[in-house]
Scaffold this motif. Structure first.
Motif, PDB file in Angstrom:
ATOM      1  N   GLY A  10       0.809  -1.209   0.000  1.00 18.59           N
ATOM      2  CA  GLY A  10       0.000   0.000   0.000  1.00 18.59           C
ATOM      3  C   GLY A  10       0.834   1.245   0.000  1.00 18.59           C
ATOM      4  N   TYR A  11       0.117   2.355  -0.032  1.00 21.62           N
ATOM      5  CA  TYR A  11       0.750   3.664   0.048  1.00 21.62           C
ATOM      6  C   TYR A  11      -0.008   4.470   1.086  1.00 21.62           C
ATOM      7  CZ  TYR A  11       3.347   7.775  -1.227  1.00 21.62           C
ATOM      8  OH  TYR A  11       4.192   8.857  -1.176  1.00 21.62           O
ATOM      9  N   GLN A  12       0.749   5.104   1.971  1.00 19.91           N
ATOM     10  CA  GLN A  12       0.155   5.769   3.127  1.00 19.91           C
ATOM     11  C   GLN A  12      -0.691   6.977   2.737  1.00 19.91           C
ATOM     12  OE1 GLN A  12       3.472   5.254   2.796  1.00 19.91           O
ATOM     13  NE2 GLN A  12       4.260   7.221   2.116  1.00 19.91           N
ATOM     14  N   GLY A  13      -1.620   7.279   3.600  1.00 15.91           N
ATOM     15  CA  GLY A  13      -2.483   8.449   3.426  1.00 15.91           C
ATOM     16  C   GLY A  13      -3.628   8.329   4.409  1.00 15.91           C
ATOM     17  N   ALA A  14      -4.053   9.482   4.960  1.00 13.01           N
ATOM     18  CA  ALA A  14      -5.160   9.445   5.917  1.00 13.01           C
ATOM     19  C   ALA A  14      -6.434   9.003   5.210  1.00 13.01           C
ATOM     20  CB  ALA A  14      -5.361  10.835   6.511  1.00 13.01           C
ATOM     21  N   PRO A  15      -7.326   8.253   5.829  1.00 15.27           N
ATOM     22  CA  PRO A  15      -7.258   7.830   7.217  1.00 15.27           C
ATOM     23  C   PRO A  15      -6.776   6.387   7.401  1.00 15.27           C
ATOM     24  CG  PRO A  15      -9.504   7.598   6.409  1.00 15.27           C
ATOM     25  CD  PRO A  15      -8.675   8.044   5.243  1.00 15.27           C
ATOM     26  N   VAL A  16      -6.045   5.828   6.429  1.00 15.44           N
ATOM     27  CA  VAL A  16      -5.680   4.409   6.556  1.00 15.44           C
ATOM     28  C   VAL A  16      -4.178   4.170   6.752  1.00 15.44           C
ATOM     29  CG1 VAL A  16      -7.676   3.473   5.323  1.00 15.44           C
ATOM     30  CG2 VAL A  16      -5.687   4.225   4.029  1.00 15.44           C
ATOM     31  N   LEU A  71      -0.644   0.322   7.248  1.00 16.36           N
ATOM     32  CA  LEU A  71       0.671   0.013   6.699  1.00 16.36           C
ATOM     33  C   LEU A  71       1.781   0.335   7.698  1.00 16.36           C
ATOM     34  CD1 LEU A  71       1.592  -1.162   4.019  1.00 16.36           C
ATOM     35  CD2 LEU A  71       2.098   1.142   3.247  1.00 16.36           C
ATOM     36  N   ASP A  72       1.626   1.451   8.422  1.00 17.60           N
ATOM     37  CA  ASP A  72       2.651   1.829   9.407  1.00 17.60           C
ATOM     38  C   ASP A  72       2.854   0.708  10.422  1.00 17.60           C
ATOM     39  OD1 ASP A  72       2.897   4.258   8.172  1.00 17.60           O
ATOM     40  OD2 ASP A  72       1.727   5.371   9.639  1.00 17.60           O
ATOM     41  N   VAL A  73       1.744   0.149  10.898  1.00 15.30           N
ATOM     42  CA  VAL A  73       1.829  -0.920  11.900  1.00 15.30           C
ATOM     43  C   VAL A  73       2.459  -2.169  11.279  1.00 15.30           C
ATOM     44  CG1 VAL A  73       0.457  -2.477  13.350  1.00 15.30           C
ATOM     45  CG2 VAL A  73      -0.082  -0.051  13.292  1.00 15.30           C
ATOM     46  N   ALA A 128       6.113  -1.689   1.450  1.00 20.67           N
ATOM     47  CA  ALA A 128       5.722  -0.269   1.436  1.00 20.67           C
ATOM     48  C   ALA A 128       5.923   0.206   0.003  1.00 20.67           C
ATOM     49  CB  ALA A 128       6.588   0.513   2.414  1.00 20.67           C
ATOM     50  N   CYS A 129       4.856   0.298  -0.750  1.00 16.58           N
ATOM     51  CA  CYS A 129       4.950   0.554  -2.193  1.00 16.58           C
ATOM     52  C   CYS A 129       5.281   2.023  -2.466  1.00 16.58           C
ATOM     53  CB  CYS A 129       3.639   0.180  -2.869  1.00 16.58           C
ATOM     54  SG  CYS A 129       3.185  -1.543  -2.591  1.00 16.58           S
ATOM     55  N   TYR A 141      11.416  12.477   4.425  1.00 13.24           N
ATOM     56  CA  TYR A 141      10.280  11.594   4.717  1.00 13.24           C
ATOM     57  C   TYR A 141       9.079  12.037   3.874  1.00 13.24           C
ATOM     58  CZ  TYR A 141      13.245  11.271   8.826  1.00 13.24           C
ATOM     59  OH  TYR A 141      14.326  11.153   9.657  1.00 13.24           O
ATOM     60  N   THR A 142       8.064  11.174   3.794  1.00 18.76           N
ATOM     61  CA  THR A 142       6.783  11.667   3.283  1.00 18.76           C
ATOM     62  C   THR A 142       6.051  12.216   4.510  1.00 18.76           C
ATOM     63  OG1 THR A 142       5.845   9.465   3.508  1.00 18.76           O
ATOM     64  CG2 THR A 142       6.551  10.093   1.328  1.00 18.76           C
ATOM     65  N   SER A 143       6.393  13.438   4.843  1.00 19.29           N
ATOM     66  CA  SER A 143       5.998  13.989   6.137  1.00 19.29           C
ATOM     67  C   SER A 143       4.495  14.183   6.273  1.00 19.29           C
ATOM     68  CB  SER A 143       6.708  15.313   6.365  1.00 19.29           C
ATOM     69  OG  SER A 143       8.089  15.107   6.341  1.00 19.29           O
ATOM     70  N   ALA A 144       3.851  14.639   5.210  1.00 18.38           N
ATOM     71  CA  ALA A 144       2.439  14.998   5.324  1.00 18.38           C
ATOM     72  C   ALA A 144       1.558  13.786   5.608  1.00 18.38           C
ATOM     73  CB  ALA A 144       1.973  15.685   4.046  1.00 18.38           C
ATOM     74  N   THR A 145       2.013  12.598   5.270  1.00 15.90           N
ATOM     75  CA  THR A 145       1.201  11.403   5.506  1.00 15.90           C
ATOM     76  C   THR A 145       1.589  10.692   6.793  1.00 15.90           C
ATOM     77  OG1 THR A 145       2.710  10.124   4.136  1.00 15.90           O
ATOM     78  CG2 THR A 145       0.741  10.983   3.062  1.00 15.90           C
ATOM     79  N   GLY A 146       2.518  11.272   7.556  1.00 15.35           N
ATOM     80  CA  GLY A 146       2.874  10.636   8.826  1.00 15.35           C
ATOM     81  C   GLY A 146       4.348  10.324   8.941  1.00 15.35           C
ATOM     82  N   THR A 147       5.169  11.025   8.176  1.00 11.03           N
ATOM     83  CA  THR A 147       6.635  10.882   8.195  1.00 11.03           C
ATOM     84  C   THR A 147       7.094   9.441   7.957  1.00 11.03           C
ATOM     85  OG1 THR A 147       6.739  10.695  10.612  1.00 11.03           O
ATOM     86  CG2 THR A 147       6.959  12.898   9.687  1.00 11.03           C
ATOM     87  N   GLN A 148       6.523   8.817   6.917  1.00  6.23           N
ATOM     88  CA  GLN A 148       7.016   7.489   6.551  1.00  6.23           C
ATOM     89  C   GLN A 148       8.367   7.611   5.826  1.00  6.23           C
ATOM     90  OE1 GLN A 148       3.870   8.494   5.918  1.00  6.23           O
ATOM     91  NE2 GLN A 148       2.664   7.133   7.188  1.00  6.23           N
ATOM     92  N   ASP A 149       9.177   6.578   5.936  1.00  4.70           N
ATOM     93  CA  ASP A 149      10.474   6.559   5.260  1.00  4.70           C
ATOM     94  C   ASP A 149      10.291   6.420   3.757  1.00  4.70           C
ATOM     95  OD1 ASP A 149      11.543   6.649   7.743  1.00  4.70           O
ATOM     96  OD2 ASP A 149      12.493   4.680   7.690  1.00  4.70           O
ATOM     97  N   ILE A 150      11.254   6.977   3.022  1.00  2.00           N
ATOM     98  CA  ILE A 150      11.318   6.791   1.575  1.00  2.00           C
ATOM     99  C   ILE A 150      12.733   6.355   1.231  1.00  2.00           C
ATOM    100  CG2 ILE A 150       9.473   8.318   0.760  1.00  2.00           C
ATOM    101  CD1 ILE A 150      11.391  10.618   0.801  1.00  2.00           C
ATOM    102  N   ILE A 151      12.993   6.129  -0.037  1.00  2.00           N
ATOM    103  CA  ILE A 151      14.310   5.594  -0.408  1.00  2.00           C
ATOM    104  C   ILE A 151      15.437   6.578  -0.077  1.00  2.00           C
ATOM    105  CG2 ILE A 151      14.166   6.380  -2.810  1.00  2.00           C
ATOM    106  CD1 ILE A 151      15.531   3.725  -3.587  1.00  2.00           C
ATOM    107  N   SER A 152      15.120   7.874  -0.022  1.00  2.00           N
ATOM    108  CA  SER A 152      16.160   8.858   0.291  1.00  2.00           C
ATOM    109  C   SER A 152      16.128   9.305   1.748  1.00  2.00           C
ATOM    110  CB  SER A 152      16.024  10.073  -0.636  1.00  2.00           C
ATOM    111  OG  SER A 152      14.714  10.594  -0.592  1.00  2.00           O
TER     112      SER A 152
END
Ligand code: SF4
Ligand code: SF4
Length: 717
Positions: free
Chosen positions: A42-48, A52-54, A71-72, A516-527
């Motif tokens: 999946g790909y993160q985004g509110a409200p789900v 994926l984070d868990v 983590a796509c 990070y992809t901060s706006a969706t909850g600071t998930q890690d990215i490749i960089s």
């Protein structure tokens, strides 16, 4: 990502008969494991995002079960991942935010739905609609219709939601149709409990891999001429199979009522709001028992024509309570009734709001004319009075508040590394003149609010550079495109950068590299800092303070020749680099990387570390900025350039001055922007930088004592 989901992961381990207590989205996550899912993406985004984070952090649990978690890079790659279930009897689940994510995934979804699936497939869709939504207001339902996907909209009660997950997989297998489950914000966050079942180890998994690939089968390719047969299969076999499953397993709930000659058909996700509304008319109780017959659609596509007709038959009128526009369900029900020549009066959007969230007030507003017309014996006076009073109160409050209170739009976090860049853009525009700014999705879109008000359009995540392609050639001044690193990897690299290079466009791109992809909850990215180290040497050796060059290397490898990396807090340097990019004779793509770690993530890491130092009695230095109130001239230019919530106003202590002075309140993280702006914009010299030393060394204490003594001697008593 520095947030820990340890407690949530413990809940996922619960076994048969144990009670789960928690939020809806975590219950769905547990239900996936109980359903024997083999892979999750999946790909993160509110409200789900939580799902994926868990799962990303639940490494030991998923590896015990043999579940693969991915983590796509975007929703298209998540949807394409579901291709595993075309040939193989493996259950897969993915998640994303809709409608935007479903738009990104649309191509893969159509090509998945055409051949159909062997293993059950479930997409957990965050239906970001109505109050609190952050995306364009459209309905995922359209995708179910156009691509022939199952669409579940479960009543937001944990046991029902969990059951529906397990049914979604089974129904997907029975019909070969991929399933979507739409969850509104409230469904994700509703709290409750359910009795767990054991997690199931999938029969085919990372622990029990297949020995051979599937047989070549042209019929499973979304390619002509197979696609012609797929279309027939959808109509002749898959939809009937799905409808059979819905009826045989009672997925839609039929509630009898005492007023048998009228009824309501409602989406499962809206059912609690409907029951609460009926309660106001005295037509339901607090436990959800309704006096009006209800057909609760936990599956909103496909509808079962016989079920709908049987519900309507013998009734004088039926109301369809459906959220959003267009009214797909109501239109389909109208068709089914008309084809059967049933004369039951059908109401829906003629009484309910055509657009917007169906909260209790909106539903009561629709029930009122329905009940007045078809149940005249019910006393509606109390509700009519309440609705009228609510509307009057709202409009009078709006009239008073609009005049009395300024708008308070959301903004950057305190110390955000993106704020200084917009200060620099403001300063650059003073020299260059106004710029057309192609904005994007991400934290940086907060700059569209005051005090920056920068950005002419937002066309999608990572789309800013592509969205200026039609503007640039017709604009004398160069256009500035802004993108975050999350957007760059999601879409911007190919959609924007590759296209601009291929077309030799004269374009300027500013990329926020906050890690990070901060706006969706600071998930890690490749960089994300440390990712390369993690990949090469394992988590233990990862250095979170390392500077990552993946974006720069990628751009250089693709052929970007004009590339500058500027620290985002260096306002004057950023202003000068922007000026250079806008005026250089270099004709191709010019990229500025604004480098500065997301302050939210930084603080999550730094604060516990500082607390540990303090607890051990070690020396800690914190930087604070402040304003000398005697020097502040009260023009507030610093605030218009910054917008930092901790740089604010207070009454002027000088009785001869009326303008309030600027002040820095507690909460300043000492990012340095105040000083940078004062320097770059040549503001008044009222800002000072102070160091707060905790657990000072002996010579610092001694120096402090000497300074204190000198001050007392020099100041009059
Ligand atoms: S989450 Fe990070 S990038 Fe987003 S506004 Fe806050 S500090 Fe800035
Ligand atoms: S230095 Fe200025 S901009 Fe930075 S956190 Fe403190 S008050 Fe805000």
């Amino acid at each position: 990502m520095e947030v820990s989901f340890k407690n949530e992961i413990e809940q996922l381990r619960l076994g048969d008969g144990e009670s789960f207590h928690g939020e809806g989205i975590l219950a769905i996550t547990k239900a996936l494991l109980q359903s024997g899912v083999a892979y999750i993406g999946g790909y993160q985004g509110a409200p789900v995002s939580h799902l994926l984070d868990v799962m990303v952090q639940a490494k030991s649990l998923v590896s015990e079960l043999g579940v693969h978690v991915e983590a796509c890079s975007n929703e298209a790659s998540a949807a394409a991942m579901l291709g595993a279930s075309i040939h193989y009897p493996v259950r897969g689940a993915v998640t994303w935010k809709s409608i935007v994510g479903t738009n990104v995934a649309a191509d893969a979804l159509a090509n998945l739905a055409s051949p159909g699936v062997t293993g059950g497939v479930l997409m957990v869709i965050g239906e970001d609609y109505g109050e609190g939504a952050s995306v364009v207001q459209e309905r995922t339902h359209a995708y179910a219709l156009k691509s022939t996907l199952l669409l579940l909209d479960p009543r937001p009660e944990l046991a029902t939601m969990v059951d529906m997950v397990e049914h979604a997989f089974a129904m997907s297998e029975a019909s070969n149709m991929p399933a979507m489950m739409e969850l509104r914000i409230r469904a994700c966050h509703v709290r409750g409990s359910f009795t767990c079942r054991d997690n199931r180890r999938p029969p085919v998994s990372a622990l029990a891999p297949m020995t051979e690939p599937g047989q070549f089968d042209y019929g499973r390719l979304a390619h002509p001429p197979s696609t012609f047969r797929h279309e027939k299969l959808k109509i002749d076999e898959r939809l009937p199979a799905a409808r059979r499953y819905i009826v045989e397993h009672g997925l839609n709930e039929l509630h009898e009522g005492t007023h048998e000659d009228v009824g309501i058909i409602v989406q499962g996700g809206i059912a609690p709001a409907l029951l609460r509304s009926l309660q106001q008319f005295g037509l339901a109780d607090a436990f959800g028992r309704s006096d009006l017959p209800l057909l609760v659609l936990n599956v909103t596509y496909p509808l079962v024509p016989e079920q709908v007709a049987a519900f309507a038959e013998g009734k004088r009128a039926v109301l369809v309570v459906e959220e959003g526009s267009p009214e797909y369900i109501e239109q389909e029900i109208a068709t089914h009734l008309r084809r059967r020549d049933l004369q039951t009066a059908l109401h829906g959007k003629d009484m309910l709001p055509a657009a917007g969230e169906l909260n209790t007030e909106a539903i009561m507003g629709g029930l009122l004319p329905f009940i007045e017309r078809h149940l005249p014996q019910v006393d509606t006076q109390a509700v009519a009075t309440m609705l009228a009073a609510t509307r009057a109160r709202r409009s009078s409050a709006a009239a008073r508040l609009d005049a009395a209170l300024p708008a308070r739009p959301p903004g950057f976090c305190i110390g955000c590394p993106e704020r200084p860049v917009f200060s620099a853009i403001k300063l650059a525009q003073q020299e260059l003149g106004p710029l057309h700014i192609a904005a994007d999705i991400g934290c940086h879109s907060f700059a569209t609010f005051e005090p920056f008000s920068l950005g002419h359009s937002i066309l999608g995540y990572g789309m800013s550079l592509a969205s200026r392609a039609g503007v640039s050639p017709m604009m004398q001044r160069r256009v500035l495109s802004i993108m975050g690193d999350g957007g760059f990897w999601h879409n911007g690299l190919l959609t924007g950068v590759q296209s601009a290079l291929f077309n030799r466009d004269d374009a300027v791109l500013l990329i926020f590299k906050n890690g990070y992809t901060s706006a969706t909850g600071t998930q890690d990215i490749i960089s994300t800092p440390g990712q390369r180290a993690k990949a090469q040497a394992g988590d233990k050796l990862a250095s979170l303070t390392a500077t990552d060059r993946t974006i720069e290397d990628t751009l250089a490898g693709l052929g970007v020749q004009w590339l500058r990396t500027v620290h985002s807090y260096r306002v004057a340097a950023m202003r000068d680099t922007l000026r250079e990019a806008m005026t250089t004779p270099f004709p191709g793509l010019k990229v500025i990387i604004a480098e500065g770690e997301c302050q939210l993530e930084r603080q999550r890491r730094v604060r516990p570390w500082l607390a540990g130092l303090l607890a051990r009695g070690e020396r800690v230095v914190r930087v604070k900025y402040g304003v000398d109130e005697d020097v502040c001239n009260g023009d507030h230019a610093c605030m218009r350039l910054s917008g930092c919530p901790t740089l604010t106003l207070k009454d002027n202590p000088d009785p001869l001055k009326v303008d309030p002075v600027a002040t820095v309140i507690d909460g300043c993280v000492g990012c340095g922007l105040c000083g940078e702006n004062a320097h770059a914009a040549t503001l008044c010299p009222s800002f000072y930088r102070a160091e707060v030393v905790q657990n000072p060394r002996w010579h610092e204490r001694a120096m402090d004592a000497v300074r204190g003594l000198m001050l007392r001697l020099l100041q009059p008593a």
